[in-house]
Write an enzyme that holds these catalytic residues in place. Structure first.
Site, PDB file in Angstrom:
ATOM      1  N   TYR A  49       0.822  -1.208   0.000  1.00 61.68           N
ATOM      2  CA  TYR A  49       0.000   0.000   0.000  1.00 61.68           C
ATOM      3  C   TYR A  49       0.863   1.268   0.000  1.00 61.68           C
ATOM      4  O   TYR A  49       0.363   2.358  -0.275  1.00 61.68           O
ATOM      5  CB  TYR A  49      -0.919   0.054   1.227  1.00 61.68           C
ATOM      6  CG  TYR A  49      -1.967  -1.036   1.299  1.00 61.68           C
ATOM      7  CD1 TYR A  49      -2.127  -1.978   0.286  1.00 61.68           C
ATOM      8  CD2 TYR A  49      -2.803  -1.122   2.405  1.00 61.68           C
ATOM      9  CE1 TYR A  49      -3.079  -2.979   0.381  1.00 61.68           C
ATOM     10  CE2 TYR A  49      -3.771  -2.114   2.507  1.00 61.68           C
ATOM     11  CZ  TYR A  49      -3.899  -3.038   1.490  1.00 61.68           C
ATOM     12  OH  TYR A  49      -4.853  -4.016   1.598  1.00 61.68           O
ATOM     13  N   HIS A 107       0.147 -11.730   2.152  1.00 63.92           N
ATOM     14  CA  HIS A 107      -0.821 -11.006   1.315  1.00 63.92           C
ATOM     15  C   HIS A 107      -1.427 -11.883   0.220  1.00 63.92           C
ATOM     16  O   HIS A 107      -2.598 -11.740  -0.124  1.00 63.92           O
ATOM     17  CB  HIS A 107      -0.146  -9.785   0.682  1.00 63.92           C
ATOM     18  CG  HIS A 107      -1.082  -8.673   0.385  1.00 63.92           C
ATOM     19  ND1 HIS A 107      -0.710  -7.346   0.412  1.00 63.92           N
ATOM     20  CD2 HIS A 107      -2.396  -8.659   0.053  1.00 63.92           C
ATOM     21  CE1 HIS A 107      -1.746  -6.577   0.121  1.00 63.92           C
ATOM     22  NE2 HIS A 107      -2.776  -7.358  -0.124  1.00 63.92           N
TER      23      HIS A 107
END
Length: 285
Positions: A49, A107
């Site tokens: 991110y 992730h």
């Protein structure tokens, strides 16, 4: 704030604030600061991110004590593997400015994710992580991991919303004692049509068409409240202060069982049909 106990006893706040796609540092810091003021205590980020530094600044600038916060971040695929994971984890600690991370997730199930998970187990045993888990693991991958590792993942963060209800995945998670972390309220641009008596979903606010990612703050909060009632932990994602405040407040509201069943009981294909018929753009998140 409601909490849920993970398999290792760690208390997980039942509503969190997601920071996906908030890459502008100043905007991200402001959003997290406003979310803290609104009452959020769980903050979800990831190495990919690119906003861990901004989140760390916002956390340090608040008056909320560290032990009242719950910080989740994630390992990206290029760092998968034992050595890469140890380095990436240390980098996230430094970027966030923290001594430990509450929840660290794989992730994606790509690359050497078994080696990566072994490194996460080591950091967990050393007390640098309060809990470890995975993200975006389909049932077959999750079952394989659970049968292979020593410390089973505490959570699996997956896409789950009224348009994608994942009943089979939820059943497997329950079998292995893996908690669901709910990622979104629905695809960006999706809307729920409210046509009373036609068998379609009706919003609890009685709004004819409610945008779950636009102006539909009441429905967004109500949708999150519904998932809380059914034991699913949602993560809100908004860059608008009033929307964050409204949704957080809505989660404290008690919705009727009939309302909860109204969304969960409608087949996904009908929800998708309603979404497409509203003729608003569909932009996957």
């Amino acid at each position: 704030m409601q909490y849920r106990s993970l398999s290792n006893g760690v208390e997980l706040p039942m509503i969190g604030y997601g920071t996906f796609q908030i890459k502008d540092a100043a905007q991200c810091e402001q959003c997290v600061s406003e979310a803290l003021e609104a009452g959020y205590r769980l903050f979800d980020t990831a190495a990919s991110y690119e906003n861990e530094v901004a989140i760390g600044r916002a956390l340090r600038g608040s008056r909320v004590p560290r032990d009242a916060l719950f910080i989740t971040t994630k390992l990206w695929v290029q760092d998968a593997g034992y050595d890469g994971t140890l380095k990436a984890f240390d980098s996230s600690l430094k970027q966030l400015g923290l001594d430990y991370i509450d929840l660290y997730l794989l992730h994606q199930p790509m690359g050497d994710y078994i080696g990566a998970y072994r490194a996460m187990e080591e950091a967990y045993k050393e007390g640098k992580l309060k809990a470890i888990g995975v993200c975006n693991f389909y049932p077959n991958r999750l079952a394989d991991l659970c049968e292979t590792v020593e410390v089973k993942p505490a959570v699996n963060q997956v896409e789950l919303h009224p348009f994608f209800q994942q009943e089979n995945a939820l059943a497997l998670m329950k079998e292995y004692g893996v908690q669901l972390v709910y990622a979104t309220l629905g695809p960006r641009g999706c809307r729920f049509a409210n046509r009373q008596g036609s068998g379609e979903v009706a919003s609890p606010a009685g709004i004819h068409v409610v945008d779950t990612t636009g102006a539909g703050d009441i429905f967004g909060g109500s949708a999150m409240s519904q998932f809380l009632k059914t034991g699913k932990a949602p993560a809100d994602l908004t860059v608008e202060e009033m929307r964050a405040i409204t949704r957080f407040a809505c989660c404290a509201a008690s919705l009727s069982t009939q309302t909860h069943g109204g969304i969960d009981s409608v087949p996904e294909e009908r929800l998708v049909h309603n979404m497409l018929r509203t003729q608003f753009p569909f932009e996957p998140m």
